[in-house]
Design an enzyme around this catalytic site. Sequence first.
Site, PDB file in Angstrom:
ATOM      1  N   GLY A 175       5.857 -17.241 -17.862  1.00 11.70           N
ATOM      2  CA  GLY A 175       6.340 -18.577 -18.146  1.00 11.70           C
ATOM      3  C   GLY A 175       6.722 -19.305 -16.868  1.00 11.70           C
ATOM      4  O   GLY A 175       6.723 -18.742 -15.774  1.00 11.70           O
ATOM      5  N   ASN A 184      -0.259  -8.094  -2.015  1.00 15.94           N
ATOM      6  CA  ASN A 184      -0.061  -6.926  -2.872  1.00 15.94           C
ATOM      7  C   ASN A 184      -1.369  -6.347  -3.387  1.00 15.94           C
ATOM      8  O   ASN A 184      -1.399  -5.216  -3.871  1.00 15.94           O
ATOM      9  CB  ASN A 184       0.827  -7.319  -4.060  1.00 15.94           C
ATOM     10  N   TYR A 239      -7.465   5.914   1.665  1.00 11.48           N
ATOM     11  CA  TYR A 239      -6.382   5.103   1.125  1.00 11.48           C
ATOM     12  C   TYR A 239      -5.205   5.064   2.092  1.00 11.48           C
ATOM     13  O   TYR A 239      -4.689   3.984   2.432  1.00 11.48           O
ATOM     14  CB  TYR A 239      -5.949   5.657  -0.226  1.00 11.48           C
ATOM     15  N   ALA A 240      -4.770   6.239   2.561  1.00 15.10           N
ATOM     16  CA  ALA A 240      -3.660   6.289   3.503  1.00 15.10           C
ATOM     17  C   ALA A 240      -4.002   5.562   4.797  1.00 15.10           C
ATOM     18  O   ALA A 240      -3.163   4.857   5.371  1.00 15.10           O
ATOM     19  CB  ALA A 240      -3.285   7.740   3.796  1.00 15.10           C
ATOM     20  N   ALA A 241      -5.240   5.715   5.264  1.00 10.88           N
ATOM     21  CA  ALA A 241      -5.647   5.059   6.501  1.00 10.88           C
ATOM     22  C   ALA A 241      -5.653   3.549   6.354  1.00 10.88           C
ATOM     23  O   ALA A 241      -5.226   2.809   7.250  1.00 10.88           O
ATOM     24  CB  ALA A 241      -7.033   5.550   6.921  1.00 10.88           C
ATOM     25  N   ALA A 242      -6.142   3.054   5.226  1.00 13.95           N
ATOM     26  CA  ALA A 242      -6.170   1.606   5.000  1.00 13.95           C
ATOM     27  C   ALA A 242      -4.759   1.042   4.951  1.00 13.95           C
ATOM     28  O   ALA A 242      -4.477  -0.024   5.522  1.00 13.95           O
ATOM     29  CB  ALA A 242      -6.915   1.293   3.703  1.00 13.95           C
ATOM     30  N   LYS A 243      -3.860   1.738   4.273  1.00 15.87           N
ATOM     31  CA  LYS A 243      -2.485   1.257   4.192  1.00 15.87           C
ATOM     32  C   LYS A 243      -1.801   1.321   5.561  1.00 15.87           C
ATOM     33  O   LYS A 243      -1.029   0.422   5.925  1.00 15.87           O
ATOM     34  CB  LYS A 243      -1.702   2.080   3.167  1.00 15.87           C
TER      35      LYS A 243
END
Length: 253
Positions: free
Chosen positions: A52, A87, A157-161
């Site tokens: 809303g 995000n 995944y860890a490397a990208a983050k």
Amino acid sequence: MAGVTGRRLAVVSGGGSGIGRAIAARLVADGHRVVVLGRRAAVLERAAQEIGGPVTPLPGDLTDPAAVEHLAARIAELGPVDVLVNNAGATVTPPEDDSLAALAGAWRRDLDANLLTAVLLTTALQPHLARPGGRLVVISSAAAQRGGSGPHSAGSYAAAKAALHGWAFGLARQLGPDGVTVNVLAPGYVQDTEIFGEGWSEDFHARKVADTLVGRAGTPEDVAEAVAYLASPAAGYLTGQVIGLNGGAVLGR
């Protein structure tokens, strides 16, 4: 939304579900106009209706430069961007087979989803950031600090983050003189999100909770509360930091 005056403008990528949706709802409660971005139009529309208030859903593929340019132009029409929360992200994409070609493809997909989305969106919106007073918040992961674990143990995944951290530090140095802050929030295990998908089980949940010092999983609302502070005018002296939000599973370093 454009007709709502006196409200700061916030942009939340991956804002249709889970952590992003909770962040969007919290920022609306704090008096922001919010643009939620994501690939799934129906999910964004539903989130906007349920939250809303002044929420504008804008679907698009943040890994596509042309799509990001289009979204940035739409957002610029709404006024200066006071808060940008990067995000958007995705779970690890396992290689289809044991070949190096499949491994390279999986890594590229993960880097695109978890790193390039933030880089493209931030670069496109950088000319439209409020100066002074703009706030950039990058959502990373405890995996960037400790490596992957459980069903998401692939290094991509860890490397990208982790790559988000170095990139954000550079932005903090670049934008600090303009009065714009840049911080990274690295959540640990947060339940009620899509990130764990089929890897979730009661045993997995119990192990993740046992890994904390507070004896519980995080929630999307926990992350949203931290973002609300980082996005606020009160956080003007906090920049260039990686803030762990993990219940003590990863101690400060």
